[in-house]
Enzyme design. Structure first.
Site, mmCIF file in Angstrom:
data_model
loop_
_atom_site.group_PDB
_atom_site.id
_atom_site.type_symbol
_atom_site.label_atom_id
_atom_site.label_comp_id
_atom_site.label_asym_id
_atom_site.label_seq_id
_atom_site.Cartn_x
_atom_site.Cartn_y
_atom_site.Cartn_z
ATOM 1 N N ARG A 1 -9.321 8.307 -0.573
ATOM 2 C CA ARG A 1 -10.448 8.747 0.242
ATOM 3 C C ARG A 1 -11.059 10.002 -0.365
ATOM 4 O O ARG A 1 -10.411 10.695 -1.156
ATOM 5 C CB ARG A 1 -10.000 8.985 1.686
ATOM 6 C CG ARG A 1 -9.720 7.663 2.422
ATOM 7 C CD ARG A 1 -9.365 7.905 3.879
ATOM 8 N NE ARG A 1 -9.470 6.667 4.650
ATOM 9 C CZ ARG A 1 -8.519 5.757 4.740
ATOM 10 N NH1 ARG A 1 -7.387 5.931 4.091
ATOM 11 N NH2 ARG A 1 -8.690 4.668 5.461
ATOM 12 N N ASN B 1 0.859 -1.189 0.000
ATOM 13 C CA ASN B 1 0.000 0.000 0.000
ATOM 14 C C ASN B 1 0.893 1.237 0.000
ATOM 15 O O ASN B 1 1.718 1.420 0.907
ATOM 16 C CB ASN B 1 -0.894 -0.029 1.243
ATOM 17 C CG ASN B 1 -1.924 1.089 1.253
ATOM 18 O OD1 ASN B 1 -1.626 2.233 0.935
ATOM 19 N ND2 ASN B 1 -3.135 0.757 1.638
ATOM 20 N N HIS C 1 -3.756 -4.829 7.646
ATOM 21 C CA HIS C 1 -3.870 -3.775 8.654
ATOM 22 C C HIS C 1 -2.962 -4.088 9.837
ATOM 23 O O HIS C 1 -3.222 -4.988 10.621
ATOM 24 C CB HIS C 1 -5.301 -3.557 9.145
ATOM 25 C CG HIS C 1 -5.490 -2.167 9.709
ATOM 26 N ND1 HIS C 1 -5.900 -1.112 8.939
ATOM 27 C CD2 HIS C 1 -5.280 -1.673 10.949
ATOM 28 C CE1 HIS C 1 -5.974 -0.020 9.673
ATOM 29 N NE2 HIS C 1 -5.588 -0.324 10.903
ATOM 30 N N ASP C 2 -1.872 -3.315 9.934
ATOM 31 C CA ASP C 2 -0.893 -3.420 11.013
ATOM 32 C C ASP C 2 -0.087 -4.713 10.989
ATOM 33 O O ASP C 2 0.580 -5.047 11.987
ATOM 34 C CB ASP C 2 -1.545 -3.240 12.384
ATOM 35 C CG ASP C 2 -2.003 -1.807 12.619
ATOM 36 O OD1 ASP C 2 -1.595 -0.918 11.837
ATOM 37 O OD2 ASP C 2 -2.781 -1.570 13.564
ATOM 38 N N GLY D 1 1.125 -1.497 4.271
ATOM 39 C CA GLY D 1 1.544 -0.152 3.899
ATOM 40 C C GLY D 1 2.307 0.558 4.994
ATOM 41 O O GLY D 1 3.522 0.704 4.935
ATOM 42 N N HIS D 2 1.589 0.986 6.036
ATOM 43 C CA HIS D 2 2.189 1.834 7.060
ATOM 44 C C HIS D 2 3.430 1.202 7.679
ATOM 45 O O HIS D 2 4.498 1.830 7.752
ATOM 46 C CB HIS D 2 1.148 2.136 8.143
ATOM 47 C CG HIS D 2 1.649 3.050 9.214
ATOM 48 N ND1 HIS D 2 1.761 4.414 9.027
ATOM 49 C CD2 HIS D 2 2.083 2.800 10.479
ATOM 50 C CE1 HIS D 2 2.235 4.968 10.128
ATOM 51 N NE2 HIS D 2 2.439 4.019 11.028
ATOM 52 N N ARG E 1 4.635 18.428 1.277
ATOM 53 C CA ARG E 1 5.483 19.516 0.792
ATOM 54 C C ARG E 1 5.041 20.076 -0.548
ATOM 55 O O ARG E 1 5.625 21.046 -1.046
ATOM 56 C CB ARG E 1 6.941 19.027 0.671
ATOM 57 C CG ARG E 1 7.671 18.877 1.966
ATOM 58 C CD ARG E 1 8.028 20.208 2.602
ATOM 59 N NE ARG E 1 8.956 20.980 1.791
ATOM 60 C CZ ARG E 1 10.282 20.934 1.933
ATOM 61 N NH1 ARG E 1 10.811 20.151 2.869
ATOM 62 N NH2 ARG E 1 11.061 21.671 1.183
ATOM 63 N N GLU F 1 -8.711 0.087 -2.865
ATOM 64 C CA GLU F 1 -9.577 -0.059 -1.700
ATOM 65 C C GLU F 1 -10.406 1.200 -1.493
ATOM 66 O O GLU F 1 -9.973 2.299 -1.847
ATOM 67 C CB GLU F 1 -8.743 -0.260 -0.425
ATOM 68 C CG GLU F 1 -7.862 -1.471 -0.410
ATOM 69 C CD GLU F 1 -7.089 -1.595 0.895
ATOM 70 O OE1 GLU F 1 -6.623 -2.706 1.192
ATOM 71 O OE2 GLU F 1 -6.957 -0.571 1.610
ATOM 72 N N HIS G 1 -4.265 11.695 0.887
ATOM 73 C CA HIS G 1 -3.012 11.040 0.493
ATOM 74 C C HIS G 1 -3.107 10.659 -0.989
ATOM 75 O O HIS G 1 -2.693 11.422 -1.851
ATOM 76 C CB HIS G 1 -2.649 9.862 1.398
ATOM 77 C CG HIS G 1 -3.795 9.041 1.900
ATOM 78 N ND1 HIS G 1 -4.642 8.342 1.068
ATOM 79 C CD2 HIS G 1 -4.217 8.799 3.163
ATOM 80 C CE1 HIS G 1 -5.532 7.700 1.796
ATOM 81 N NE2 HIS G 1 -5.315 7.958 3.070
ATOM 82 N N HIS H 1 -5.649 3.381 -1.457
ATOM 83 C CA HIS H 1 -6.928 3.587 -0.789
ATOM 84 C C HIS H 1 -7.285 5.064 -0.903
ATOM 85 O O HIS H 1 -7.079 5.843 0.036
ATOM 86 C CB HIS H 1 -6.844 3.153 0.674
ATOM 87 C CG HIS H 1 -8.158 3.133 1.378
ATOM 88 N ND1 HIS H 1 -8.449 2.220 2.370
ATOM 89 C CD2 HIS H 1 -9.264 3.906 1.251
ATOM 90 C CE1 HIS H 1 -9.680 2.435 2.827
ATOM 91 N NE2 HIS H 1 -10.177 3.459 2.163
ATOM 92 N N THR I 1 -7.891 5.989 9.634
ATOM 93 C CA THR I 1 -7.557 4.763 8.923
ATOM 94 C C THR I 1 -8.729 3.800 9.081
ATOM 95 O O THR I 1 -9.648 4.064 9.865
ATOM 96 C CB THR I 1 -6.256 4.135 9.473
ATOM 97 O OG1 THR I 1 -5.890 3.018 8.667
ATOM 98 C CG2 THR I 1 -6.418 3.704 10.917
#
Length: 237
Positions: free
Chosen positions: A45, A7, A190-191, A213-214, A18, A70, A50, A43, A100
């Site tokens: 939104r 992701n 997720h995580d 991702g994160h 920036r 997603e 992002h 994903h 999230t």
């Protein structure tokens, strides 16, 4: 082998902070594939904080592996997916103001809505996945609405992993066994991280794909800082 879809939302977050085009989202996505990942996930939104909707369009021409989009299937998202036609669309019930994703679908209460949305995507030849909690009833409900796959929402696993990994994994094993019995594919995300991914993959039968991702982007920063700092020091000698 379970496929890795990366992701790239956090790359877009960094770019947007920036302005301009650094880091270059399209180059990063292409590099991630070149490094061996089998997919790219985004994903978008509604506020485009992002990933921007135009990013989704631009990535269509870049991604050569699996392209997974997603999101919550509001009209704008549905139109975007039908335009881009990714390999897979993953339906996530996140609120507009959610930081999230924080819950899976109730596939029973939302049966009629999900059937309509999935029917629309499947007519366009797009594989469909539904983000669900590790609950066998929700897994069965996902099959009933016509989904090709589920994506198990793994936040609870990740948060409990360090204290009691066996307890943390158990509901996911049960949900996966249900999925295997009824013939629906299994994704997860997720995580998930370098710390907990191996235990998860080892215990979930027929895990097709993980979306990360994160954690992956954070780990890339941690693991790459030594190299980059020393590259700067060499330039400044």
């Amino acid at each position: 082998m379970t496929k890795l879809s990366v992701n790239v939302n956090k790359i877009a977050t960094l770019r947007n902070a920036r302005g301009g085009n650094v880091p270059d989202l399209l180059k990063v996505a292409a590099d991630i594939e070149r490094f061996g990942a089998q997919g790219i996930t985004i994903h978008p939104r509604p506020d485009e904080r992002h990933i921007r909707y135009q990013d989704a369009r631009d990535l269509k021409n870049i991604v050569t592996t699996e392209y997974n989009v997603e999101g919550n299937p509001n009209p704008k998202f549905i139109d975007l997916v039908l335009e881009v036609k990714p390999t897979q669309v993953t339906l996530v019930p996140d609120a507009v103001d959610a930081i999230t994703s924080n819950a899976g679908w109730d596939t029973v209460k939302n049966e009629s809505f999900l059937k309509d949305v999935i029917g629309t995507f499947k007519k366009a030849g797009i594989r469909t996945s539904i983000f669900v909690d590790p609950d066998s009833a929700m897994v069965t409900g996902a099959q009933n609405v016509g989904a090709d796959r589920i994506e198990l929402y793994t936040e609870s696993y990740a948060s409990q992993f360090t204290s009691d990994k066996e307890k943390a994994i158990q509901p996911f094993v049960e949900a996966a066994l249900t999925a295997n019995e009824i013939g629906i594919g299994i994704n997860a995300g997720h995580d998930l991280s370098l710390e907990n991914i191996l235990y998860f993959k080892t215990h979930i039968p027929n895990l097709l794909e993980v979306s990360i991702g994160h954690a992956l982007i954070c780990e890339a920063i941690y693991l790459g800082l030594d190299n980059v700092v020393n590259m700067y020091l060499n330039k400044l000698k």
